[in-house]
Write a protein that holds these residues in place. Structure first.
Motif, PDB file in Angstrom:
ATOM      1  N   GLY A 170       1.280  -1.247  -0.643  1.00  0.00           N
ATOM      2  CA  GLY A 170       0.236   0.396  -0.109  1.00  0.00           C
ATOM      3  C   GLY A 170       0.813   1.583  -0.193  1.00  0.00           C
ATOM      4  O   GLY A 170       0.765   2.502  -0.787  1.00  0.00           O
ATOM      5  N   PHE A 199      -2.005  -0.818   3.657  1.00  0.00           N
ATOM      6  CA  PHE A 199      -3.167  -1.646   3.242  1.00  0.00           C
ATOM      7  C   PHE A 199      -3.669  -2.246   4.932  1.00  0.00           C
ATOM      8  O   PHE A 199      -3.114  -2.538   5.247  1.00  0.00           O
ATOM      9  CB  PHE A 199      -3.395  -2.807   2.077  1.00  0.00           C
ATOM     10  N   PHE A 205      -9.597  -6.198  -2.417  1.00  0.00           N
ATOM     11  CA  PHE A 205      -8.722  -4.771  -3.241  1.00  0.00           C
ATOM     12  C   PHE A 205      -9.014  -4.121  -4.800  1.00  0.00           C
ATOM     13  O   PHE A 205      -8.819  -5.450  -5.039  1.00  0.00           O
ATOM     14  CB  PHE A 205      -7.346  -4.835  -3.077  1.00  0.00           C
ATOM     15  N   VAL A 239      -8.537   1.110  -4.786  1.00  0.00           N
ATOM     16  CA  VAL A 239      -6.800   1.698  -4.299  1.00  0.00           C
ATOM     17  C   VAL A 239      -6.956   2.969  -5.258  1.00  0.00           C
ATOM     18  O   VAL A 239      -7.529   2.342  -6.416  1.00  0.00           O
ATOM     19  CB  VAL A 239      -6.312   0.352  -4.512  1.00  0.00           C
ATOM     20  N   ALA A 291      -5.851   3.044  -0.010  1.00  0.00           N
ATOM     21  CA  ALA A 291      -7.251   2.557  -0.254  1.00  0.00           C
ATOM     22  C   ALA A 291      -7.976   3.421   1.020  1.00  0.00           C
ATOM     23  O   ALA A 291      -7.473   3.583   1.917  1.00  0.00           O
ATOM     24  CB  ALA A 291      -7.112   1.025   0.317  1.00  0.00           C
TER      25      ALA A 291
END
Length: 252
Positions: free
Chosen positions: A35, A97, A177, A211, A243
């Motif tokens: 992330g 994340f 995701f 995302v 995210a």
């Protein structure tokens, strides 16, 4: 987050479309988690810290961390990079994340974009015996995935955004995701939410995350160009993202 220097240690072609760069980086960057990202610019050997400038850098997501100081990134094959080239790097950018504690199955969706921003999570999840499925939709179907870990199940969606075992794939996913291309993020996230609502009576919070991978002018929260409007809040991609819970985003 701070500025450091890195250099390209080696360049490896992974398929017709993409190459991977092994970057020798500061140890602070080698601790990045899935992330998080970097703002990168090629520099000359006479570059000095006094020339620091956060703006107009490329936004790179790591795809793998191989050692305490080696970060892998994936770049288009058409771009020319050479071992030894120096980089100015600002990072880490963004928040890792958020995964549920009890996680068995994760669904990743790349829609009109390469899945690069999602790939750093693969090895940690697989090491914990979490099943991972990657679905490529739209122009993402052109992505050649043979270099990914063989444990990752990859589907290429049809033109109507369906794929084999779709009902089962959505049904067993503990978290989803969704990564979309730039330019029509709102519309792409809406497409995915409609797809999921057709197969779920209700989409709970902290289940499906959008995302965002916009270009970041500063990366430090100064310009607010990456502001995201969520229900009851205003968030910045560079500080709070990438995210965001899609049930909080204003998508249909």
């Amino acid at each position: 987050m701070r500025e450091t220097q890195a250099y390209i240690e080696r360049v490896t072609r992974v398929n017709r479309q993409h190459q991977r760069l092994a970057l020798a980086v500061d140890r602070s960057l080698a601790s990045m988690r899935a992330g998080q990202s970097m703002l990168v610019r090629l520099i000359d050997k006479d570059y000095e810290v006094e020339h620091w400038d956060p703006y107009l850098r490329e936004h790179w997501f790591p795809v793998e961390i191989q050692a305490s100081n080696i970060v892998m990134v994936e770049r288009p094959a058409r771009m020319r990079y050479l071992p030894g080239q120096l980089l100015s790097v600002i990072g880490p950018i963004g928040q890792p994340f958020r995964f549920r504690q009890k996680l068995r199955n994760v669904l990743l969706i790349a829609y009109d974009t390469t899945p690069a921003a999602l790939l750093l999570m693969l090895q940690p999840l697989l090491a914990k015996r979490v099943s991972v499925t990657l679905v490529l939709i739209g122009s993402a179907r052109q992505y050649e995935s043979s270099h990914l870990p063989e444990e990752v199940e990859v589907f290429k969606a049809n033109d109507d955004m369906t794929w084999p075992d779709m009902v089962m794939t959505l049904g067993w996913a503990d978290q989803v995701f969704v990564l979309v291309g730039q330019g029509n993020e709102q519309g792409s996230f809406s497409d995915i939410m409609r797809l999921m609502r057709e197969r779920h009576n209700e989409i709970p919070a902290n289940y499906v995350f959008g995302v965002v991978q916009r270009d970041l002018p500063c990366g430090v929260g100064a310009c607010h160009a990456c502001a995201m409007r969520l229900r009851g809040a205003r968030k910045l991609q560079c500080l709070d993202g990438p995210a965001f819970d899609l049930t909080d985003m204003q998508v249909n």
